[in-house]
Design a protein around this motif. Structure first.
Motif, PDB file in Angstrom:
ATOM      1  N   HIS A  63     -62.556 -44.669 -22.280  1.00  9.31           N
ATOM      2  CA  HIS A  63     -61.389 -45.344 -21.701  1.00  9.31           C
ATOM      3  C   HIS A  63     -60.373 -44.409 -21.056  1.00  9.31           C
ATOM      4  O   HIS A  63     -59.378 -44.876 -20.497  1.00  9.31           O
ATOM      5  CB  HIS A  63     -60.678 -46.173 -22.775  1.00  9.31           C
ATOM      6  CG  HIS A  63     -61.545 -47.235 -23.355  1.00  9.31           C
ATOM      7  ND1 HIS A  63     -61.903 -48.367 -22.670  1.00  9.31           N
ATOM      8  CD2 HIS A  63     -62.166 -47.315 -24.567  1.00  9.31           C
ATOM      9  CE1 HIS A  63     -62.674 -49.112 -23.425  1.00  9.31           C
ATOM     10  NE2 HIS A  63     -62.852 -48.497 -24.579  1.00  9.31           N
ATOM     11  N   LEU A  67     -55.004 -44.026 -21.740  1.00  9.64           N
ATOM     12  CA  LEU A  67     -54.993 -45.487 -21.661  1.00  9.64           C
ATOM     13  C   LEU A  67     -53.708 -46.066 -22.225  1.00  9.64           C
ATOM     14  O   LEU A  67     -53.169 -47.027 -21.685  1.00  9.64           O
ATOM     15  CB  LEU A  67     -56.210 -46.072 -22.382  1.00  9.64           C
ATOM     16  CG  LEU A  67     -56.356 -47.585 -22.298  1.00  9.64           C
ATOM     17  CD1 LEU A  67     -56.555 -48.036 -20.847  1.00  9.64           C
ATOM     18  CD2 LEU A  67     -57.501 -48.069 -23.174  1.00  9.64           C
ATOM     19  N   TYR A  68     -53.193 -45.475 -23.283  1.00 13.39           N
ATOM     20  CA  TYR A  68     -51.948 -45.980 -23.883  1.00 13.39           C
ATOM     21  C   TYR A  68     -50.779 -45.895 -22.913  1.00 13.39           C
ATOM     22  O   TYR A  68     -49.825 -46.670 -23.012  1.00 13.39           O
ATOM     23  CB  TYR A  68     -51.632 -45.264 -25.194  1.00 13.39           C
ATOM     24  CG  TYR A  68     -51.215 -43.815 -25.027  1.00 13.39           C
ATOM     25  CD1 TYR A  68     -49.886 -43.454 -25.021  1.00 13.39           C
ATOM     26  CD2 TYR A  68     -52.180 -42.811 -24.882  1.00 13.39           C
ATOM     27  CE1 TYR A  68     -49.507 -42.125 -24.865  1.00 13.39           C
ATOM     28  CE2 TYR A  68     -51.812 -41.496 -24.732  1.00 13.39           C
ATOM     29  CZ  TYR A  68     -50.482 -41.156 -24.723  1.00 13.39           C
ATOM     30  OH  TYR A  68     -50.109 -39.835 -24.565  1.00 13.39           O
ATOM     31  N   LYS A  69     -50.855 -44.996 -21.944  1.00  9.85           N
ATOM     32  CA  LYS A  69     -49.804 -44.871 -20.929  1.00  9.85           C
ATOM     33  C   LYS A  69     -50.092 -45.754 -19.708  1.00  9.85           C
ATOM     34  O   LYS A  69     -49.195 -46.406 -19.186  1.00  9.85           O
ATOM     35  CB  LYS A  69     -49.696 -43.426 -20.436  1.00  9.85           C
ATOM     36  CG  LYS A  69     -49.153 -42.437 -21.410  1.00  9.85           C
ATOM     37  CD  LYS A  69     -49.118 -41.067 -20.745  1.00  9.85           C
ATOM     38  CE  LYS A  69     -48.835 -39.950 -21.704  1.00  9.85           C
ATOM     39  NZ  LYS A  69     -48.923 -38.636 -21.055  1.00  9.85           N
ATOM     40  N   THR A  70     -51.343 -45.722 -19.257  1.00  5.49           N
ATOM     41  CA  THR A  70     -51.682 -46.405 -18.007  1.00  5.49           C
ATOM     42  C   THR A  70     -51.857 -47.908 -18.177  1.00  5.49           C
ATOM     43  O   THR A  70     -51.608 -48.664 -17.243  1.00  5.49           O
ATOM     44  CB  THR A  70     -52.974 -45.818 -17.398  1.00  5.49           C
ATOM     45  OG1 THR A  70     -54.039 -45.966 -18.346  1.00  5.49           O
ATOM     46  CG2 THR A  70     -52.792 -44.347 -17.043  1.00  5.49           C
ATOM     47  N   ASN A  71     -52.305 -48.333 -19.349  1.00  2.00           N
ATOM     48  CA  ASN A  71     -52.503 -49.755 -19.592  1.00  2.00           C
ATOM     49  C   ASN A  71     -52.271 -50.048 -21.075  1.00  2.00           C
ATOM     50  O   ASN A  71     -53.221 -50.268 -21.840  1.00  2.00           O
ATOM     51  CB  ASN A  71     -53.910 -50.184 -19.162  1.00  2.00           C
ATOM     52  CG  ASN A  71     -54.035 -51.678 -19.053  1.00  2.00           C
ATOM     53  OD1 ASN A  71     -53.302 -52.421 -19.688  1.00  2.00           O
ATOM     54  ND2 ASN A  71     -55.001 -52.126 -18.259  1.00  2.00           N
ATOM     55  N   ASP A  73     -51.235 -52.594 -22.725  1.00  2.00           N
ATOM     56  CA  ASP A  73     -51.709 -53.873 -23.267  1.00  2.00           C
ATOM     57  C   ASP A  73     -53.190 -53.798 -23.632  1.00  2.00           C
ATOM     58  O   ASP A  73     -53.613 -54.280 -24.687  1.00  2.00           O
ATOM     59  CB  ASP A  73     -51.463 -55.007 -22.267  1.00  2.00           C
ATOM     60  CG  ASP A  73     -49.986 -55.326 -22.099  1.00  2.00           C
ATOM     61  OD1 ASP A  73     -49.195 -55.029 -23.028  1.00  2.00           O
ATOM     62  OD2 ASP A  73     -49.619 -55.865 -21.042  1.00  2.00           O
ATOM     63  N   THR A  74     -53.984 -53.191 -22.765  1.00  2.12           N
ATOM     64  CA  THR A  74     -55.410 -53.019 -23.057  1.00  2.12           C
ATOM     65  C   THR A  74     -55.603 -52.081 -24.232  1.00  2.12           C
ATOM     66  O   THR A  74     -56.431 -52.334 -25.125  1.00  2.12           O
ATOM     67  CB  THR A  74     -56.164 -52.497 -21.820  1.00  2.12           C
ATOM     68  OG1 THR A  74     -56.035 -53.445 -20.771  1.00  2.12           O
ATOM     69  CG2 THR A  74     -57.631 -52.254 -22.127  1.00  2.12           C
ATOM     70  N   TYR A  75     -54.830 -51.005 -24.260  1.00  2.00           N
ATOM     71  CA  TYR A  75     -54.905 -50.066 -25.389  1.00  2.00           C
ATOM     72  C   TYR A  75     -54.630 -50.796 -26.704  1.00  2.00           C
ATOM     73  O   TYR A  75     -55.377 -50.655 -27.672  1.00  2.00           O
ATOM     74  CB  TYR A  75     -53.910 -48.933 -25.183  1.00  2.00           C
ATOM     75  CG  TYR A  75     -53.820 -47.993 -26.365  1.00  2.00           C
ATOM     76  CD1 TYR A  75     -54.780 -47.021 -26.573  1.00  2.00           C
ATOM     77  CD2 TYR A  75     -52.788 -48.097 -27.287  1.00  2.00           C
ATOM     78  CE1 TYR A  75     -54.726 -46.178 -27.662  1.00  2.00           C
ATOM     79  CE2 TYR A  75     -52.711 -47.262 -28.375  1.00  2.00           C
ATOM     80  CZ  TYR A  75     -53.672 -46.302 -28.559  1.00  2.00           C
ATOM     81  OH  TYR A  75     -53.620 -45.473 -29.644  1.00  2.00           O
TER      82      TYR A  75
END
Length: 80
Positions: A63, A67-71, A73-75
């Motif tokens: 991922h 991912l925690y920064k870029t998305n 909600d998905t994270y």
């Protein structure tokens, strides 16, 4: 003033299950603290990991490391 600390290994203490959700991005201090709690209170913490992952490397490979920064909600959906 009396220090009100929990007393480890009390003979009449209630039995409870303790769980932790490992997002695979916890600080090292978090892991150290849970190990200390397990030893001090003679308990086992039940760990839950993101589905299909149990290491930060495998999660980040799939991922991306941010991912925690870029998305976020998905994270959150994947890790919690």
């Amino acid at each position: 003033q009396r220090d009100m600390k929990l007393q480890p290994k009390r003979p009449n203490a209630a039995t409870v299950s303790i769980v932790s959700i490992d997002t695979l991005h916890l600080f090292q201090e978090s892991y150290q603290h849970t190990r200390k709690v397990e030893q001090t209170y003679d308990i086992s913490i039940h760990w839950y990991f993101p589905k299909d992952f149990n290491t930060t490397t495998s999660f980040d490979d799939a991922h991306g490391p941010d991912l925690y920064k870029t998305n976020p909600d998905t994270y959150d959906l994947l890790t919690k």
